[in-house]
Design a protein around this motif. Structure first.
Motif, PDB file in Angstrom:
ATOM      1  N   VAL A  74      -4.980 -13.863  12.382  1.00 20.09           N
ATOM      2  CA  VAL A  74      -4.442 -12.394  12.813  1.00 20.09           C
ATOM      3  C   VAL A  74      -5.238 -11.934  13.995  1.00 20.09           C
ATOM      4  O   VAL A  74      -6.434 -12.287  13.836  1.00 20.09           O
ATOM      5  N   TYR A 103      -2.696  -3.747   8.703  1.00 16.56           N
ATOM      6  CA  TYR A 103      -1.963  -4.633   8.047  1.00 16.56           C
ATOM      7  C   TYR A 103      -1.826  -3.879   6.495  1.00 16.56           C
ATOM      8  O   TYR A 103      -0.867  -3.962   5.911  1.00 16.56           O
ATOM      9  N   ASN A 186      -0.870 -11.710   5.744  1.00 21.66           N
ATOM     10  CA  ASN A 186      -1.495 -11.458   6.813  1.00 21.66           C
ATOM     11  C   ASN A 186      -2.724 -10.394   6.550  1.00 21.66           C
ATOM     12  O   ASN A 186      -3.835 -10.283   7.144  1.00 21.66           O
TER      13      ASN A 186
END
Length: 384
Positions: A74, A103, A186
């Motif tokens: 990520v 996130y 993520n």
């Protein structure tokens, strides 16, 4: 004055004549001694016991037998790095953290959306139950001729619509649940863990650096298993045909040339490396490194054992001629003896029979009397 000069010349002639006589006397005595059978000293060596190896040499480099490049899945700012170069790690150890703020927000938003859809689902189920009751009532009335066909059909359509809306909402909930799982993944990727046991051999990223994982995974560090090292030896095309998988091999490093480390050739890469028109093939094998003395990129002097004989009788190559040697007897006189030989290299020949350990064999060397004829001729010319 002239008579004194002539006397001096005569004196010099007598001195020269006496010197020549002394030189001739010395040469006669020296020659007589050698002519009477005084042999020159023989160059001998004892038959010894040891190893004989035919080797193919090459230069190699050490590398980890197994390693993994750890990257970021990520994007974001690299917030913390928890390890240093050279630090051993185990599977699951926390290596680094990326700022998770974005996130976390996405996960919270998706969870809220999912809760909203689940509430709608409860409402749709209630409406479906109501539609089922109304349709059942219309059926009962129709059987008693107490309602119209139109009313029955309307209730039936309402029931079908309620069922369709419920199915549609359930599909939306599945989609949102899938999105939530991806967002949670993520968020989890913002914390980077060790994928294997090993040692951190390099760190490519820096704390505070912004990572962009939209196209390729940014490389953070490399973890390698240094308990087993691999040697990549470059063998010339002239020697590669002498190698085969399974043959024994050993190598030394520049820092410890006396310590031999043994392995077994695993395979030869079929595609060569060509540098300045020199064709080299990579031959690879592994070696145990539990002590941690071997490090990546060390230079290795590699020796592939083409054939060997261990702990055998051996004599220098220069002592053997057509499977015969000269051995000194009890009186110190050289005697020709036939022997059975085995493998040989540039230094030693294996002796399978015909000699005993400790026997003194004569090495082939130039006779010290060789060229004496030329020396005497030159000396005679000098006397003239």
């Amino acid at each position: 004055m002239a008579s004194a000069t002539r006397a001096g010349h005569r004196w010099l002639k007598w001195v020269g004549f006496l010197c020549v006589l002394c030189a001739i006397a010395f040469a006669v005595v020296w020659y007589a001694r050698n002519a009477n059978g005084n042999e020159p000293a023989l160059n001998t060596v004892a038959v010894s016991r040891g190893d004989i190896q035919n080797l193919v040499s090459a230069t190699g480099v050490l590398e980890p037998s197994n390693y993994v490049d750890v990257g970021a899945q990520v994007s974001g700012q690299l917030e913390l790095i928890h390890v240093r170069v050279g630090q051993p790690v185990s599977t699951g150890d926390l290596l680094a953290e990326i700022d998770p703020t974005v996130y976390v927000a996405k996960v919270d938003a998706t969870r809220a959306q999912l809760k909203n859809q689940q509430a709608q689902l409860a409402d749709r189920k209630a409406q479906l139950r109501l539609a089922e009751i109304q349709f059942q009532r219309q059926q009962n009335l129709w059987r008693e001729d107490a309602t119209t066909r139109e009313s029955l059909q309307t209730s039936e359509a309402s029931l079908a619509s309620a069922r369709a809306q419920l199915a549609m909402l359930e599909a939306q909930i599945e989609q949102t649940s899938s999105t939530l799982r991806a967002e949670e993944a993520n968020l989890g990727y913002a914390r980077i863990y060790a994928p294997m046991d090993g040692t951190v051999v390099s760190i490519e990223a820096r704390q505070g650096q912004t990572l962009n994982a939209s196209q390729t995974a940014p490389l953070l560090m490399r973890i390698a298993n240094l308990s087993t090292m691999r040697v990549r030896a470059q063998v010339s095309e002239a020697d590669v045909g002498k190698l085969q998988a399974g043959m024994r091999v050993y190598f030394t490093t520049l820092g410890d040339a006396e310590h031999k480390l043994y392995g077994e050739l695993q395979y030869i890469e079929p595609t060569p490396e060509v540098t300045n028109n020199v064709v080299l093939y990579n031959a690879l094998f592994t070696v145990d490194n539990q002590e941690g003395r071997l490090l990546p990129q060390m230079t290795a002097q590699v020796f592939f054992i083409q054939e060997e004989a261990l702990d055998v009788l051996r004599v220098p190559v220069s002592a053997v001629a057509r499977n015969q040697v000269k051995v000194l007897d009890a009186k110190g006189q050289p005697q020709i003896r036939a022997i059975e030989t085995g493998i040989s290299n540039r230094v030693y020949v294996e002796v399978r029979s015909g000699l005993n350990e400790g026997d003194q064999v004569v090495l082939a060397n130039r006779d010290p009397r060789a060229g004496q004829g030329e020396s005497r001729a030159a000396f005679r010319g000098m006397l003239r």
